[in-house]
Design a protein around this motif. Sequence first.
Motif, PDB file in Angstrom:
ATOM      1  N   MET A 113      17.034 -56.393  17.330  1.00 39.74           N
ATOM      2  CA  MET A 113      16.631 -56.664  18.720  1.00 39.74           C
ATOM      3  C   MET A 113      15.151 -56.069  19.466  1.00 39.74           C
ATOM      4  N   PHE A 114      14.847 -54.904  18.888  1.00 40.58           N
ATOM      5  CA  PHE A 114      13.930 -54.223  19.281  1.00 40.58           C
ATOM      6  C   PHE A 114      12.440 -54.671  18.624  1.00 40.58           C
ATOM      7  N   HIS A 115      12.760 -55.358  17.552  1.00 41.53           N
ATOM      8  CA  HIS A 115      11.630 -56.260  16.946  1.00 41.53           C
ATOM      9  C   HIS A 115      11.360 -57.548  17.527  1.00 41.53           C
ATOM     10  N   THR A 116      12.556 -58.165  18.122  1.00 39.80           N
ATOM     11  CA  THR A 116      12.600 -59.588  18.498  1.00 39.80           C
ATOM     12  C   THR A 116      11.936 -59.846  19.835  1.00 39.80           C
ATOM     13  N   LEU A 117      12.438 -58.881  21.056  1.00 40.80           N
ATOM     14  CA  LEU A 117      12.149 -59.164  22.321  1.00 40.80           C
ATOM     15  C   LEU A 117      10.724 -58.347  22.498  1.00 40.80           C
ATOM     16  N   PRO A 118       9.672 -59.019  22.900  1.00 40.79           N
ATOM     17  CA  PRO A 118       8.251 -58.504  23.278  1.00 40.79           C
ATOM     18  C   PRO A 118       8.299 -57.231  24.049  1.00 40.79           C
ATOM     19  N   ILE A 119       9.397 -57.315  25.127  1.00 43.03           N
ATOM     20  CA  ILE A 119       9.338 -56.293  26.109  1.00 43.03           C
ATOM     21  C   ILE A 119       9.876 -54.719  25.406  1.00 43.03           C
ATOM     22  N   LEU A 120      10.769 -54.933  24.244  1.00 47.04           N
ATOM     23  CA  LEU A 120      11.674 -53.929  23.649  1.00 47.04           C
ATOM     24  C   LEU A 120      10.474 -53.582  22.403  1.00 47.04           C
ATOM     25  N   TRP A 121       9.914 -54.348  22.028  1.00 50.02           N
ATOM     26  CA  TRP A 121       8.750 -54.112  21.009  1.00 50.02           C
ATOM     27  C   TRP A 121       7.925 -53.079  21.612  1.00 50.02           C
ATOM     28  N   ALA A 213       2.822 -57.451   9.072  1.00 47.67           N
ATOM     29  CA  ALA A 213       3.915 -57.865   9.938  1.00 47.67           C
ATOM     30  C   ALA A 213       5.151 -58.422   9.114  1.00 47.67           C
ATOM     31  N   ILE A 214       4.896 -59.126   8.136  1.00 49.60           N
ATOM     32  CA  ILE A 214       6.022 -59.623   7.574  1.00 49.60           C
ATOM     33  C   ILE A 214       6.777 -58.687   6.558  1.00 49.60           C
ATOM     34  N   LEU A 249       0.306 -49.368  12.633  1.00 52.10           N
ATOM     35  CA  LEU A 249      -0.007 -50.545  13.059  1.00 52.10           C
ATOM     36  C   LEU A 249      -1.483 -51.106  12.862  1.00 52.10           C
ATOM     37  N   ALA A 250      -2.035 -52.295  12.471  1.00 50.82           N
ATOM     38  CA  ALA A 250      -3.225 -52.720  12.134  1.00 50.82           C
ATOM     39  C   ALA A 250      -4.253 -52.365  13.481  1.00 50.82           C
ATOM     40  N   GLN A 251      -3.749 -52.604  14.674  1.00 50.05           N
ATOM     41  CA  GLN A 251      -4.429 -52.423  15.781  1.00 50.05           C
ATOM     42  C   GLN A 251      -4.775 -51.071  16.425  1.00 50.05           C
ATOM     43  N   TYR A 252      -4.104 -50.112  15.668  1.00 50.75           N
ATOM     44  CA  TYR A 252      -4.153 -48.589  16.179  1.00 50.75           C
ATOM     45  C   TYR A 252      -4.183 -47.648  14.860  1.00 50.75           C
ATOM     46  N   ARG A 253      -5.563 -47.539  14.368  1.00 47.22           N
ATOM     47  CA  ARG A 253      -6.026 -46.874  13.216  1.00 47.22           C
ATOM     48  C   ARG A 253      -6.610 -45.503  13.499  1.00 47.22           C
ATOM     49  N   GLY A 273       0.052 -56.784  19.156  1.00 47.08           N
ATOM     50  CA  GLY A 273      -0.408 -57.170  17.720  1.00 47.08           C
ATOM     51  C   GLY A 273       0.249 -58.249  17.130  1.00 47.08           C
ATOM     52  N   GLY A 274       1.179 -59.161  17.648  1.00 44.22           N
ATOM     53  CA  GLY A 274       1.905 -59.986  16.936  1.00 44.22           C
ATOM     54  C   GLY A 274       3.055 -59.506  15.924  1.00 44.22           C
ATOM     55  N   TYR A 275       3.426 -58.278  16.273  1.00 44.08           N
ATOM     56  CA  TYR A 275       4.513 -57.581  15.157  1.00 44.08           C
ATOM     57  C   TYR A 275       5.984 -57.929  15.618  1.00 44.08           C
ATOM     58  N   ASP A 276       5.965 -58.407  16.864  1.00 40.06           N
ATOM     59  CA  ASP A 276       7.544 -58.639  17.154  1.00 40.06           C
ATOM     60  C   ASP A 276       7.667 -59.749  16.486  1.00 40.06           C
ATOM     61  N   ILE A 277       8.937 -60.353  15.956  1.00 37.43           N
ATOM     62  CA  ILE A 277       9.296 -61.183  15.426  1.00 37.43           C
ATOM     63  C   ILE A 277       8.806 -62.399  15.792  1.00 37.43           C
ATOM     64  N   ASN A 278       9.109 -62.770  17.108  1.00 35.17           N
ATOM     65  CA  ASN A 278       8.774 -63.977  17.776  1.00 35.17           C
ATOM     66  C   ASN A 278       7.311 -64.287  17.802  1.00 35.17           C
ATOM     67  N   GLY A 279       6.509 -63.191  17.762  1.00 30.94           N
ATOM     68  CA  GLY A 279       4.966 -63.318  17.920  1.00 30.94           C
ATOM     69  C   GLY A 279       4.371 -62.967  16.565  1.00 30.94           C
ATOM     70  N   ARG A 280       5.104 -62.951  15.612  1.00 33.44           N
ATOM     71  CA  ARG A 280       4.522 -62.764  14.164  1.00 33.44           C
ATOM     72  C   ARG A 280       3.565 -63.793  13.830  1.00 33.44           C
ATOM     73  N   SER A 281       3.961 -65.025  13.929  1.00 31.97           N
ATOM     74  CA  SER A 281       3.152 -65.905  13.322  1.00 31.97           C
ATOM     75  C   SER A 281       1.777 -66.360  14.309  1.00 31.97           C
TER      76      SER A 281
END
Length: 294
Positions: A113-121, A213-214, A249-253, A273-281
Amino acid sequence: MAERFLSLFQFSGAALGMTVLLGIFAAVAGWEVAAPRRELWIGRLNRWFSNFSIIFFNSILLRLIFPVLPLTVAVIARERGWGIMNYFDIPVWLAVPLGLILLDLVAYLQHVMFHTLPILWRLHLVHHADIDVDVTTGLRFHPMEVILFMIIRLAAVSVIGPDPLAVAVYEIALGGMLLFGHGNVRMVPSLDRALRFIAVTPDMHRVHHSSEAIEANGNFGFILSWWDRLFGTYREQPAAGHEGMTLGLAQYRDPAALSLPRLMALPFVAEPGGYDINGRSAGQAKRGADAKTR
């Protein structure tokens, strides 16, 4: 009398749990020094300061906010007949392992769930932003995520009604596996493969901390490895190998961008960064387009 027993039960459980966790931390930290799986990119000093500061703050916060802990709720639920398992006359030899399994299933679903909902991610990415992953990463969570974790665990205990012994064992096992599972430790491959049939190993969980992400959207289990296999989220190995994979994370190096104050503010200003499951693609498409323009 019941209140005194409950207080004693909770205190003894907390004392035992703390002793076991300190022992596991010392063992894994020593293992990391003796046989590290990966070379650290940025070392321990600054990371450990930030991680330990977050852990210390979270411990105090939980004590201030929550008057009861999961073990206390389990005892109260047993006394008052709350929860599904308390409606049935289940022998202890079955109730304890069944309670452990159900609690771990809730933890797996909570993690997904924490990887699915953007606000929780946005909260959970504080954990994933660690550029190196070691024993301290296991307890590095944003305070708001820790509060939500506790609310979910209290609700789960109330609804499931597990045996108090199962809750006590699970709380210790969860903390221990968070430390062990994030350990930067080298294991004999045959031992890793054998353990994976039941439990999450460091190599298995490290895939979950990949910058890809995958791969980060797999291996969600905390204790039991069954759930990832059952629900199709199991990733056996990282594509680049454990030594070659990029963690975090790719955006925080930039380590300077991950100081303690910035980590606390990160959920409110972060680029997911598109890491949440819904935003991955969408995130992958954006990174692909950016790559073409360079």
